[in-house]
Design a protein around this motif. Structure first.
Motif, PDB file in Angstrom:
ATOM      1  N   ASN A 126       0.859  -1.189   0.000  1.00  0.00           N
ATOM      2  CA  ASN A 126       0.000   0.000   0.000  1.00  0.00           C
ATOM      3  C   ASN A 126       0.896   1.240   0.000  1.00  0.00           C
ATOM      4  OD1 ASN A 126      -2.472  -1.224  -0.161  1.00  0.00           O
ATOM      5  ND2 ASN A 126      -2.867  -1.192   2.040  1.00  0.00           N
ATOM      6  N   ASP A 127       1.527   1.456  -1.144  1.00  0.00           N
ATOM      7  CA  ASP A 127       2.550   2.492  -1.246  1.00  0.00           C
ATOM      8  C   ASP A 127       1.968   3.905  -1.166  1.00  0.00           C
ATOM      9  OD1 ASP A 127       4.424   0.522  -1.503  1.00  0.00           O
ATOM     10  OD2 ASP A 127       4.658   0.714  -3.671  1.00  0.00           O
ATOM     11  N   VAL A 128       0.795   4.119  -1.724  1.00  0.00           N
ATOM     12  CA  VAL A 128       0.198   5.459  -1.689  1.00  0.00           C
ATOM     13  C   VAL A 128      -0.144   5.854  -0.253  1.00  0.00           C
ATOM     14  CG1 VAL A 128      -1.748   6.872  -2.448  1.00  0.00           C
ATOM     15  CG2 VAL A 128      -0.655   5.305  -4.052  1.00  0.00           C
ATOM     16  N   THR A 129      -0.742   4.921   0.485  1.00  0.00           N
ATOM     17  CA  THR A 129      -1.050   5.191   1.892  1.00  0.00           C
ATOM     18  C   THR A 129       0.223   5.493   2.664  1.00  0.00           C
ATOM     19  OG1 THR A 129      -3.003   3.755   1.803  1.00  0.00           O
ATOM     20  CG2 THR A 129      -2.107   4.247   3.980  1.00  0.00           C
ATOM     21  N   THR A 196       1.149   2.252  -6.080  1.00  0.00           N
ATOM     22  CA  THR A 196      -0.292   1.999  -5.938  1.00  0.00           C
ATOM     23  C   THR A 196      -0.576   1.496  -4.530  1.00  0.00           C
ATOM     24  OG1 THR A 196      -0.068  -0.285  -6.702  1.00  0.00           O
ATOM     25  CG2 THR A 196      -0.550   1.393  -8.380  1.00  0.00           C
ATOM     26  N   ASP A 197      -1.850   1.337  -4.220  1.00  0.00           N
ATOM     27  CA  ASP A 197      -2.253   0.656  -3.000  1.00  0.00           C
ATOM     28  C   ASP A 197      -2.657  -0.754  -3.381  1.00  0.00           C
ATOM     29  OD1 ASP A 197      -1.738   2.550  -1.093  1.00  0.00           O
ATOM     30  OD2 ASP A 197      -3.779   3.318  -0.974  1.00  0.00           O
ATOM     31  N   GLY A 198      -1.722  -1.703  -3.228  1.00  0.00           N
ATOM     32  CA  GLY A 198      -1.951  -3.038  -3.752  1.00  0.00           C
ATOM     33  C   GLY A 198      -2.379  -4.083  -2.746  1.00  0.00           C
ATOM     34  N   ALA A 199      -2.303  -3.766  -1.456  1.00  0.00           N
ATOM     35  CA  ALA A 199      -2.651  -4.775  -0.447  1.00  0.00           C
ATOM     36  C   ALA A 199      -4.164  -4.944  -0.360  1.00  0.00           C
ATOM     37  CB  ALA A 199      -2.073  -4.375   0.906  1.00  0.00           C
ATOM     38  N   GLY A 200      -4.583  -5.986   0.364  1.00  0.00           N
ATOM     39  CA  GLY A 200      -5.992  -6.366   0.390  1.00  0.00           C
ATOM     40  C   GLY A 200      -6.937  -5.339   0.972  1.00  0.00           C
ATOM     41  N   THR A 201      -6.428  -4.381   1.752  1.00  0.00           N
ATOM     42  CA  THR A 201      -7.312  -3.388   2.370  1.00  0.00           C
ATOM     43  C   THR A 201      -7.808  -2.354   1.381  1.00  0.00           C
ATOM     44  OG1 THR A 201      -5.368  -2.116   3.008  1.00  0.00           O
ATOM     45  CG2 THR A 201      -6.268  -3.638   4.640  1.00  0.00           C
TER      46      THR A 201
END
Length: 520
Positions: A126-129, A196-201
């Motif tokens: 979750n790089d953007v977060t 991007t925000d790639g994790a499941g959350t």
């Protein structure tokens, strides 16, 4: 009595039956509060961090006291009166304790977000977060060290697996070590915001109360903050022209207009209110600063005729504001007497974490210091027009909220006429002075920008340029201008290193922060 005993016995029996029939899984839920979970997704923590940074850090006590010291407002009651007259408040550890605690709570939560979303964390990817969190951590660290100087950071907010702090009495870090970390955090954020925000959350989306998850705008904000914090260090720069060039380069990568600025704009005037309004409505501790009103008069500035009212909420002339305003440094402690700023009651005015006009003022200053006055003038004009629009928004908020029907006209045409006929001749006489004076005036109001005005003034003072602004509190001449804020009482009383650094608090009048030429 017998009836109540019978009911009690039945209740006990029912409880026993319930307990005996419960599974272990159900028992585990008994002490669980769904409204206070032990672990939440990073994006939900981020919402609180945006709100706290805007309301408690930018728009809260730090801006309030800065506005008094900088004479955007004058303190007339209670704590702000004491700040105005330099009695107790500037040196006491309790004065800024709420802001101190808010910043450290933010630092802890932002470090949690970054740990969650970094390599090895449960939300890795979750790089953007993570990027947004690093921008906000840089911001909170910037405010912390700008106002308190050398301060704990590296060992603060570090928690173990159970959520308890690893170090209860963190060491004090030097500001000279903290400032490079601000730039590193912003550089890291810029890189992460390309991801991007790639994790499941899932993506941060509407949990981002400023940009709605727009990573491109957060990236622009990061570049703008790099320019702000680099300009802070101009006094101690070993390559002034090189750093000024970097300031301009960073700004050119930042906001293209006021519609992109880093702004917290969710106050509805009811459930959520502008923090300056919250203070004024509850405490009534401010009055019109005579020195500010006189500046508007001397500069023939159209903002002055629209910015002030009496305590019956009736608009008053600039001459009346000067005549009846608060004599800086020597007020009578009283309420409901002095005239007030219209902007004090701007219930819905947004908080500006980083404005477009701030960046244009920074650009104008950098260019003027490099003797590029033509380009500096263009940037200054953009800054003045945007600043007029921002104050207009606050003044109209008060007028609309209270049904005052005030006649507010700070339109682009009015700003342009003022710039062409009043600002330009002074700019041609002394470009840098006019830029800094206009920036000082632009930071007056309900947007929380007195915070940054305080940084500007201390920087100018350290560089021998304080007369560009010209404050009038006579106590300043006797070394009673606060050069910094005191450490918060919560750590003065609990952390021996902070207690030793605090002493009796009088260091605030004698010790510059590092970027202003001091050693702490």
């Amino acid at each position: 009595m017998m009836k109540s005993l019978k009911i009690f016995s039945l209740a006990v029996a029912a409880s026993a039956m319930f307990i005996s029939s419960c599974s272990k899984k159900e028992l585990d839920r008994v002490n669980f509060n769904p409204n206070n979970p032990s672990d939440v997704s990073a994006k939900f923590i981020l919402t609180d961090m945006i709100t706290s940074t805007a309301f408690s850090v930018v728009g809260g006590d730090i801006s309030l006291y800065s506005s008094v010291y900088l004479e955007h407002e004058a303190g007339v009651w209670g704590q702000t009166f004491n700040a105005e007259t330099r009695v107790g408040e500037p040196t006491q550890a309790t004065t800024y304790n709420n802001s101190w605690n808010a910043i450290y709570a933010n630092i802890k939560s932002l470090k949690i977000i970054i740990a969650k979303t970094s390599a090895g964390g449960p939300e890795e990817g979750n790089d953007v977060t993570c990027g947004i969190a690093k921008v906000l951590l840089a911001y909170n660290l910037g405010v912390l060290t700008d106002f308190f100087g050398d301060t704990p950071f590296s060992e603060s907010g570090v928690i173990d697996a159970s959520g308890s702090p690893v170090i209860l009495q963190p060491k004090i870090d030097k500001q000279s070590e903290l400032y490079p970390q601000i730039q590193t955090l912003l550089d890291d954020a810029i890189t992460l915001l390309d991801g991007t925000d790639g994790a499941g959350t899932g993506s941060v989306g509407n949990q981002d109360l400023i940009y709605g998850g727009n990573k491109a705008l957060w990236k622009k904000a990061a570049y703008g903050l790099k320019a702000r914090y680099l300009m802070h260090t101009l006094k101690i720069s070993s390559d002034v022209d090189g750093d000024l060039t970097k300031v301009v380069d960073n700004i050119d990568k930042s906001f293209e207009g006021a519609d992109e600025e880093l702004i917290f704009n969710i106050y509805d005037g009811e459930a959520n209110i502008n923090p300056l309004f919250g203070y004024s409505n509850a405490r009534d501790g401010l009055g019109v600063s005579q020195s500010l009103a006189k500046k508007f008069k001397d500069l023939n500035d159209p903002r002055g005729e629209q910015a002030f009212m009496d305590y019956n909420f009736e608009a008053i002339s600039l001459d009346d504001a000067i005549a009846d305003g608060v004599p800086n440094g020597t007020p009578v402690q009283q309420q409901y007497t002095y005239p007030i700023s219209v902007a004090e009651y701007a219930t819905t005015a947004p908080t500006l974490l980083l404005s477009y006009h701030e960046l244009m003022f920074l650009k104008a200053e950098a260019l003027a210091r490099m003797n590029q006055d033509g380009e500096a003038k263009d940037a200054l004009k953009e800054a003045v027009i945007a600043a007029f629009a921002n104050l207009s928004r606050s003044l109209n908020s008060t007028s609309d909220s209270y049904g005052l029907g005030l006649s507010i006209d700070l339109s682009e045409d009015v700003a342009t006429d003022y710039f062409d006929n009043e600002v330009t001749p002074r700019f041609e006489a002394n470009a840098l002075k006019e830029i800094m004076l206009q920036k000082y005036l632009a930071f007056y109001g309900a947007s929380g920008e007195s915070t940054e005005a305080f940084n500007d003034y201390r920087r100018l003072k350290a560089m021998g340029e304080a007369d560009f602004i010209g404050l009038e509190n006579p106590l300043n001449a006797s070394n009673k201008f606060p050069l910094r804020f005191t450490y918060g009482n919560s750590d003065v009383s609990a952390n021996p290193s902070v207690k030793a650094a605090y002493g009796d608090g009088n260091y605030v009048y004698t010790e510059n922060v590092w970027w202003a030429g001091g050693t702490r």
